[in-house]
Structure formats: C-alpha cells, structure tokens
Design an enzyme around this catalytic site. Structure first.
Site, mmCIF file in Angstrom:
data_model
loop_
_atom_site.group_PDB
_atom_site.id
_atom_site.type_symbol
_atom_site.label_atom_id
_atom_site.label_comp_id
_atom_site.label_asym_id
_atom_site.label_seq_id
_atom_site.Cartn_x
_atom_site.Cartn_y
_atom_site.Cartn_z
ATOM 1 N N ASP A 47 -3.717 7.257 -3.669
ATOM 2 C CA ASP A 47 -5.076 7.697 -3.978
ATOM 3 C C ASP A 47 -5.684 8.422 -2.783
ATOM 4 O OD1 ASP A 47 -4.964 5.060 -2.744
ATOM 5 O OD2 ASP A 47 -7.138 5.054 -2.898
ATOM 6 N N ALA A 57 -11.574 2.620 0.496
ATOM 7 C CA ALA A 57 -12.362 3.363 1.491
ATOM 8 C C ALA A 57 -13.656 2.652 1.880
ATOM 9 C CB ALA A 57 -12.661 4.768 0.982
ATOM 10 N N CYS A 93 -8.522 -26.420 14.334
ATOM 11 C CA CYS A 93 -7.201 -26.015 13.853
ATOM 12 C C CYS A 93 -6.141 -26.496 14.849
ATOM 13 C CB CYS A 93 -7.137 -24.499 13.670
ATOM 14 S SG CYS A 93 -6.966 -23.552 15.203
ATOM 15 N N CYS A 114 -6.404 -24.902 18.356
ATOM 16 C CA CYS A 114 -7.551 -25.295 19.168
ATOM 17 C C CYS A 114 -7.503 -26.767 19.575
ATOM 18 C CB CYS A 114 -8.843 -25.001 18.406
ATOM 19 S SG CYS A 114 -9.094 -23.230 18.127
ATOM 20 N N CYS A 134 -13.477 -25.225 17.046
ATOM 21 C CA CYS A 134 -12.585 -25.250 15.889
ATOM 22 C C CYS A 134 -11.638 -26.437 16.026
ATOM 23 C CB CYS A 134 -11.801 -23.932 15.830
ATOM 24 S SG CYS A 134 -10.543 -23.870 14.545
ATOM 25 N N ASP A 184 0.859 -1.188 0.000
ATOM 26 C CA ASP A 184 0.000 0.000 0.000
ATOM 27 C C ASP A 184 0.896 1.239 0.000
ATOM 28 O OD1 ASP A 184 -2.249 1.524 -0.010
ATOM 29 O OD2 ASP A 184 -2.871 1.062 2.036
#
Length: 489
Positions: free
Chosen positions: A124, A193, A278, A281, A276, A89
C-alpha cells in the site's frame, strides 16, 4: 474472510479470537516486531513474554539472498524458529522512508504466500499526515487498487490478507477508504501511516483517524493499528476498537537505553530505582542495569514484560467492564494523551452504540467521565420516563419523602432518576462528594430535560451546598419547580 469471534465488549473495545493458519490468537494483543537481520531477543523466546503472534518484514527477507532462499526452502516459520502465527509487512515502511522499493505489489504478495505467511500485507501507499487533500486522495486510490489486485491474487483457505486503510488525517478519506475496503472484504484492517502522529505526540489526531476509519468498517472486523507499540496508549486505542498492535519499541527503545512503563518512558541512566517487578527488574538494581554488558538486551526484555503486562490489564478491564476508567487513568500520564481523551469524548454518540448496556459499577474519574456512553445513554432514556403528581428530587433520604408521589435521586453526572433504580447500573455509580462543574452541568441539563418532558408534574429540588451551578437559576425559574436552598431542607 477471517474467522474473528468476539467474546467480550466494553466501549468499542473487545476481546476476540482470530483464527489463522498457525493457530488462534486472542485479541487485543501485541505483535513483537522481528528484524530478520538483528534479533535482540530470539523469536523462539517470545511466547515466554506473552506473545501469541509475531510480525516481520517480508521485503527485508525478499531482498537478502540468504534469507530469501531459506524462507522459500524451509518456510517463514523455520526461518524465524517460531511455530505460532506470523504476520509480514510488505515493504510499505521502506517505501515511506526511501520513496521507492524494488518489488511490485504482485511480487510481494506471491512471495508472502510462498513462504507461508499467516497474515500478508499488500504494497500500500503510506501517506504522511501533512500532505494535501489531493495527494492523500491520490495515494488512497492507488492503495485501494493495489488491495483489490491483491485480493484476487490470494488463494482461498491460505494466507489471510490485510487491507490497510489510508487517507492521512482527512476523516472523510479514512472513512471512505475503510468502507471501500470493507466492501471488497479483507481478513484484517490495519490503519496505516499513523507512526508520524505518534512520534509527534498528535494523539488527538490519532483518535480522529481511528474513529473515522472504524465508522467505515463492519463493526466486527478485526483492526490493526500499525506501529503502535507503546503501552501508554493501548487502553485508549483498544477502547476505540483496535485489536492488534505491533511493537518495535521494545528493541528500539532499549537500543537508545530507554525504559518503558505504562505511564511513559525513562532514560535508564536517570533511574535511581526500578519501578517494576518483572524478572529483569527484580534481578537487578538500577545501577547494575546501567552497567550491565548486556544492558540493551535486558532493557528489551523489561520493555516486553511491561508491554504485555499492560495488554493484560486492558483485557481485564474489558472483562470487568471498566475499560474507560483505565483509559482516563492512562491518559492523565501525559498532556497530549489528555488531549486525546478529550477528543474521544467527541465520539461519545458512536461509542454509546458500541458500549454494552449493562456492566460493572461506574467510577467517576474526572470531568471526561461526564461524557461517557453511560451518561449519554441515560439522556436518551429520559424520554421513557413518565412523571406525574408531586415530585421530590434529592441526593439523600429525607423525612419528607412520604409527602410526595414520586421521589427521585439526584446524582451527577446523570441527574435525576427514580430512587428505585439507585442500586441498578449505572446509577450505583461511585462519584465524588463534591461534583465538578462538568458533572453538574450534565446532571442539571438532564434534570431540566426531564421537567420539560413532564410539564404536568410539580417538582421540589432539595439543593446541597456542593450543587451550586449557573444552571440552578434556569431550573429555579421554571413554573413547576421549587428549588429549596441547602439550609432550608
């Protein structure tokens, strides 16, 4: 222009291949945001979670002497210790927060090229959603001029260049901006935005912004939804045509002890169980996670696992052709998301133009399903049907079928169609046995349209008790239609 090849489509969503200087990225995907100063999880580990591309802030690197010197000497990828594609960015976020930045558009574009950015972003003007039309137009015009300047500064064959689409919440400005930028030609089109909309749960407004901007772009242009990092809204945004997302949420939420799921967010201190599977977890109980000395890091890891798991679910849905069903499921996780789903139905005509004509079985998931592209497409196709003689319209086979010249099935939300098409998509749809009001309304409107377009035929409609609807009366008073009550057929 970037090389972006689309391999599969569903609704306005697609699976694509975006070629960058440091490799090919399969979209839709999420770019984890890397803060050069604070790395909760090292960039070198991101591929383990499923990341194919990262995003960082070139302005932060530019402003800090140590980071700037290393980036200029060794390159951005060495600085972050990551060998895959990286987007940067430009400082527009800082501009939106602080009102000014200490760099020009020309300087930040030059810097991004010199450090080896794969996808660079011009400086921008991010316009807040609630500014006046005049202010939004002024900022948009400045953004367009800066982007045109940037286009002329970027060397061919090097860094890809993003063209952020601005225009606040004014649909005509978003479309106008997108069309002008499309004429200039950029490699990726971020929709900028929109973070304030997501922070205030204005997802219906977000739908308007995305759809309006998409209408102004080349349909095959890759789109990045800036600041959209919560998995709850991936399916919706992808179905509207977004390809790239960036997530700082995994780290910011973790810092605030928040635990992300595809249905919403929990505060970890209120969890009794971890919903979860994962690695984080599975290795910890809720109590252990709360008390862990590295709780922030563990939460960030969990948040990343969930984020990429959801994106894989979205990709699979595109592959199978049932993305809109996933959208309807996910949008019922929050009232504001449900508003967004209803808003999306206002763009059914546009989605129908993007949606493949043949895919997997249509599953009816609720009233919004009655306005899906497949249903709208069938309404248009009614003009092709030529019906003559005596016609039986019914929901199930009867002993009287042979008494009629033509037998048609009646299935909400589609309406009436030849029984020979019963096993053909989308008429092989899985629907509820007791149709809701919205499905019946569309089905009866389509049936009335069919009768009106074929006035020479005579129709007998076998009612079912679950088919009661005010439009039955309109059907019943038509001269060439006989409605047979449920107990009489």
């Amino acid at each position: 222009m970037s090389q972006f090849d689309i391999t599969h489509k569903d609704a306005a969503g697609r699976i694509g291949k975006l070629t960058t200087p440091h490799g090919v990225v399969e979209t839709p995907t999420v770019m984890p945001v890397i803060n050069p100063n604070i790395q909760t999880i090292k960039p070198s580990e991101m591929k383990e979670f499923g990341a194919e591309i990262l995003i960082t802030n070139s302005y932060i690197i530019y402003r800090k002497d140590e980071l700037r010197e290393k980036a200029l000497k060794d390159g951005l990828h060495a600085l972050l210790d990551y060998d895959g594609p990286i987007m940067t960015d430009s400082g527009s976020f800082q501009l939106s927060v602080y009102g000014e930045v200490e760099v020009t558009n020309e300087e930040i574009i030059d810097f991004q090229q010199r450090i080896g950015t794969d996808i660079g972003v011009p400086l921008d003007i991010p316009t807040h959603p609630d500014v006046t039309y005049e202010k939004a137009k002024e900022d948009m015009d400045i953004t367009i001029e800066r982007l045109k300047e940037a286009r002329g500064l970027v060397k061919e064959g090097g860094m890809l260049l993003a063209g952020p689409v601005q225009g606040a919440t004014y649909k005509d400005l978003r479309e106008e901006c997108a069309r002008e930028l499309s004429d200039v030609g950029f490699d990726v089109y971020p929709f900028g935005a929109v973070v304030p909309l997501m922070e205030s749960y204005r997802y219906a407004d977000l739908v308007d912004v995305i759809a309006s901007a998409k209408k102004g772009l080349d349909p095959v242009a890759p789109v990045h939804l800036f600041g959209a990092g919560h998995p709850m809204m991936f399916a919706l945004a992808v179905a509207l045509g977004c390809d790239l997302f960036d997530s700082a949420a995994y780290a910011l939420y973790a810092k605030d002890r928040r635990y992300i799921t595809a249905r919403g967010t929990y505060h970890v201190d209120k969890l009794k169980h971890l919903p979860c599977s994962c690695p984080v977890c599975m290795a910890h109980t809720a109590e252990e996670l709360k008390k862990a000395h590295n709780c922030t890091e563990l939460l960030a890891r969990h948040n990343l696992y969930v984020t990429f798991e959801e994106m894989r679910e979205v990709k699979q849905s595109i592959w199978e052709g049932n993305l809109l069903e996933l959208v309807e499921q996910r949008c019922r996780s929050h009232p504001r998301m449900l508003e967004a789903l209803k808003q999306m139905t206002n763009y059914s005509s546009w989605l129908e133009e993007c949606d493949p004509s043949s895919k997997s079985t249509f599953f009816y998931c609720g009233p919004e399903s009655a306005k899906r592209p497949e249903v709208l497409r069938f309404n248009k196709q009614l003009e092709r049907l030529t019906i003559k003689g005596s016609v039986l319209i019914r929901a199930y086979p009867t002993k009287k079928d042979k008494e009629y010249d033509t037998v048609m099935m009646f299935k909400p939300p589609f309406g009436s169609y030849p029984q020979d098409l019963a096993e053909v998509y989308p008429f092989n749809a899985e629907v509820v046995r007791t149709p809701d009001y919205e499905a019946l309304e569309i089905a009866y409107k389509n049936t009335i349209k069919l009768v009106e377009m074929n006035p020479e035929a005579t129709y007998t409609f076998f009612m079912k008790e679950s088919f009661e609807h005010p439009l039955v009366e309109k059907l019943d008073v038509m001269d060439n239609v006989t409605v047979v009550p449920p107990k009489s057929n």
